[in-house]
Write a protein that holds these residues in place. Structure first.
Motif, mmCIF file in Angstrom:
data_model
loop_
_atom_site.group_PDB
_atom_site.id
_atom_site.type_symbol
_atom_site.label_atom_id
_atom_site.label_comp_id
_atom_site.label_asym_id
_atom_site.label_seq_id
_atom_site.Cartn_x
_atom_site.Cartn_y
_atom_site.Cartn_z
ATOM 1 N N ALA A 152 0.839 -1.206 0.000
ATOM 2 C CA ALA A 152 0.000 0.000 0.000
ATOM 3 C C ALA A 152 0.875 1.258 0.000
ATOM 4 O O ALA A 152 0.576 2.236 -0.689
ATOM 5 C CB ALA A 152 -0.923 -0.004 1.209
ATOM 6 N N SER A 153 1.992 1.215 0.741
ATOM 7 C CA SER A 153 2.846 2.414 0.820
ATOM 8 C C SER A 153 3.403 2.789 -0.556
ATOM 9 O O SER A 153 3.534 3.964 -0.889
ATOM 10 C CB SER A 153 3.995 2.186 1.801
ATOM 11 N N ARG A 154 3.714 1.781 -1.354
ATOM 12 C CA ARG A 154 4.268 2.062 -2.688
ATOM 13 C C ARG A 154 3.171 2.623 -3.590
ATOM 14 O O ARG A 154 3.410 3.518 -4.400
ATOM 15 C CB ARG A 154 4.859 0.796 -3.289
ATOM 16 N N ILE A 155 1.969 2.056 -3.451
ATOM 17 C CA ILE A 155 0.858 2.548 -4.259
ATOM 18 C C ILE A 155 0.517 3.980 -3.855
ATOM 19 O O ILE A 155 0.316 4.843 -4.711
ATOM 20 C CB ILE A 155 -0.347 1.610 -4.090
ATOM 21 N N ASN A 156 0.495 4.240 -2.559
ATOM 22 C CA ASN A 156 0.173 5.591 -2.094
ATOM 23 C C ASN A 156 1.240 6.594 -2.528
ATOM 24 O O ASN A 156 0.934 7.752 -2.801
ATOM 25 C CB ASN A 156 0.010 5.609 -0.567
ATOM 26 N N ALA A 157 2.496 6.133 -2.604
ATOM 27 C CA ALA A 157 3.573 7.041 -3.011
ATOM 28 C C ALA A 157 3.547 7.309 -4.512
ATOM 29 O O ALA A 157 3.988 8.357 -4.981
ATOM 30 C CB ALA A 157 4.925 6.455 -2.608
ATOM 31 N N GLY A 158 3.014 6.367 -5.289
ATOM 32 C CA GLY A 158 2.961 6.552 -6.743
ATOM 33 C C GLY A 158 4.360 6.577 -7.338
ATOM 34 O O GLY A 158 5.288 5.989 -6.808
ATOM 35 N N THR A 162 4.721 2.529 -9.292
ATOM 36 C CA THR A 162 3.370 2.258 -9.813
ATOM 37 C C THR A 162 3.333 2.401 -11.333
ATOM 38 O O THR A 162 2.609 1.665 -12.003
ATOM 39 C CB THR A 162 2.317 3.188 -9.168
ATOM 40 N N SER A 193 -7.647 -1.552 5.370
ATOM 41 C CA SER A 193 -7.250 -0.313 4.685
ATOM 42 C C SER A 193 -6.143 -0.548 3.650
ATOM 43 O O SER A 193 -6.237 -0.079 2.510
ATOM 44 C CB SER A 193 -6.848 0.766 5.683
ATOM 45 N N ALA A 194 -5.103 -1.273 4.030
ATOM 46 C CA ALA A 194 -4.010 -1.502 3.077
ATOM 47 C C ALA A 194 -4.467 -2.421 1.949
ATOM 48 O O ALA A 194 -4.170 -2.173 0.769
ATOM 49 C CB ALA A 194 -2.816 -2.111 3.802
ATOM 50 N N ALA A 197 -6.471 -0.540 -0.563
ATOM 51 C CA ALA A 197 -5.662 0.327 -1.441
ATOM 52 C C ALA A 197 -5.076 -0.486 -2.591
ATOM 53 O O ALA A 197 -5.079 -0.040 -3.751
ATOM 54 C CB ALA A 197 -4.547 0.989 -0.639
ATOM 55 N N PHE A 201 -6.292 -0.249 -6.476
ATOM 56 C CA PHE A 201 -5.275 0.107 -7.485
ATOM 57 C C PHE A 201 -5.364 -0.850 -8.669
ATOM 58 O O PHE A 201 -5.346 -0.429 -9.832
ATOM 59 C CB PHE A 201 -3.875 0.045 -6.858
#
Ligand code: XIL
Length: 453
Positions: A152-158, A162, A193-194, A197, A201
């Motif tokens: 999730a952290s990588r997806i949120n960071a874009g 990604t 939550s994670a 995400a 995605f």
């Protein structure tokens, strides 16, 4: 007679030596002969600019000496400065970088070759140039999905991570956030939550989502490990967890690893004595598959395990589980954490053959190929990079050759070498994936493509 004459020949030299020594001592001068020096340098590529080489003078020896660089790009020698030299190499080519060290005793040289290929990203690490093939994996593989993992952290960071997932891969797996300890941290309190995400995605970008993994002894929350209720309450709790989770992602998650790594490695490969087995009995696997099936009849259900190729006996035990599940199971997930030098192609083929002969779907679910299994390398050499490429090709070729009806996906367990779980797991350096630390495609990427030919 001859020995006697020889003595008289060297006698004057000996006397001269003694007299010189006496003279020097008399003047109080101590002559220290120049110490041996050995020119030596280390080089690495800048982590922020792959056209910049970092040169570190590691010359050994004492006394006065002078270090000069020949950067191999013409021009005169450059005097070494304190600290690390940063040198740009903008143009494609093969260069010879030399460090020349002189003192009163003479001169020594260290020399290294630098290859620059801008289509492969710039300076090639250790002379190993990355893939310059512009073919995209998910397009090149026309009969199965090509996967990778994410968080999730990588997806949120874009950003680059990604972008790469979207451009190159057609299925994703959550690296750890769709496991029980993450999704069900305390009794009665789910935390999706994670997982949400990651699933969103995938759905929003037209990428298939593989769920991993509902039941795994290594990702069981403490409250489940130390469950305080009765066995019947435990079973009801697991049923609720599987039903809630699979229902939540119905229509979004195409497949689930229902049970992961249930088999022991030791002799006979019995079922691990996990808390699930202890409280629900030997048929806990069947129960879990049934609940998942009931929650989403369209979802493909997998049993997933490791050493399926390297251990024929564990493979046989895994196929016994598959046979016992009948129509409740759709496919076999063979993790494929392997090495450049094994297991053999015939053992990998045996995983495919056993799955196909049972009419099941095969997922090569966690492919990574260690280039340094014995920790005898400090850098990825050309030889190892090529051997790793050949193994990627072999694995993909075997997968691509199975009948269409048995195909699903081949998922690689990580994007960049420095993101691989194996570094922590084995506690030493390795380069098991298809991209280097700077997102450059390695020869392994070409191996994947060649396996499709
Ligand atoms: C690993 C992840 O890569 C790590 O980030 C996590 O800490 C532990 O699990 N077999 C599996 C995967 O089925 O879920 C494991 O993934 C690697 C071994």
């Amino acid at each position: 007679m001859t020995k006697f004459l020889r003595f008289f020949k060297i006698l004057p030299l000996f006397l001269l030596f003694i007299s010189c020594e006496k003279e020097e001592e008399a003047e109080g001068v101590i002559v220290i002969p120049p110490t041996k020096i050995q020119a030596k340098f280390e080089m690495s590529i800048s982590s922020t600019d792959q056209n910049v080489l970092l040169l570190d003078n590691k010359t050994t020896g004492t006394g006065d000496f002078t270090s000069e660089w020949d950067f191999g790009q013409g021009g005169s020698l450059v005097l070494d400065q304190p600290g690390i030299e940063e040198v740009r190499f903008d143009n494609d080519g093969t260069y010879s970088v030399r460090l020349i060290v002189t003192n009163a005793a003479g001169l020594t040289v260290d020399e290294k070759t630098v290859i620059v290929d801008n289509t492969a990203g710039g300076i090639c690490p250790n002379g190993v140039c990355g893939s310059t093939n512009s073919a995209i994996l998910k397009d090149a593989a026309t009969t199965f999905l090509v996967g990778n993992i994410t968080r999730a952290s990588r997806i949120n960071a874009g950003g680059q991570h990604t972008d790469l997932l979207k451009s190159t891969f057609s299925t994703i797996t959550s690296e750890y956030e769709m496991k029980m300890d993450q999704m069900y941290p305390s009794e009665g309190n789910y935390n999706f939550s994670a997982a949400d995400a990651i699933v969103n995605f995938g759905v929003n970008n037209g990428i298939n989502v593989h769920g991993h993994a509902l039941i795994w002894h290594n990702a069981t929350p403490d409250w489940v490990e130390n469950y305080s209720g009765t066995d019947a309450e435990f079973e009801a709790m697991v049923k609720d967890y599987i039903t809630t989770t699979v229902t939540r992602y119905k229509g979004k998650v195409a497949s689930w690893d229902v049970v992961n790594e249930a088999l022991e490695d030791g002799s006979g490969h019995p079922l691990r004595n996990s808390v699930f087995r202890q409280k629900m009995g030997d048929d806990y696997i069947k129960k879990c598959f049934q609940w998942a099936r009931d929650a989403d009849p369209d979802c493909l259900l997998f049993y997933n395990d490791y050493n399926m190729a390297s251990s024929p006996t564990k493979r046989a035990a895994m196929f016994n589980i598959v046979d016992s599940l009948g129509d409740l199971i759709d496919g076999v997930g063979a993790q494929m954490h392997i090495s450049y030098n094994g297991p053999s192609a015939s053992n990998i083929q045996a995983v495919a053959d056993g799955t196909v002969s049972r009419g099941k779907i095969l997922h090569f679910s966690e492919l990574d190929i260690r280039a340094n299994p014995n920790n005898d390398q400090t850098v990825l050499t050309g030889d190892r990079a090529n051997a790793q490429k050949a193994k990627f090709k072999e694995v993909v070729k075997i997968y691509n050759s199975i009948p269409l009806d048995n195909k699903y996906a081949l998922t690689v367990w990580g994007v960049r070498d420095n993101e691989s779980w194996l570094l922590n797991f084995w506690g030493h350096i390795d380069w098991p994936l298809m991209y280097d630390d700077n997102y450059n495609k390695k020869p392994a990427y070409d191996g994947f493509l060649e396996g499709l030919e």
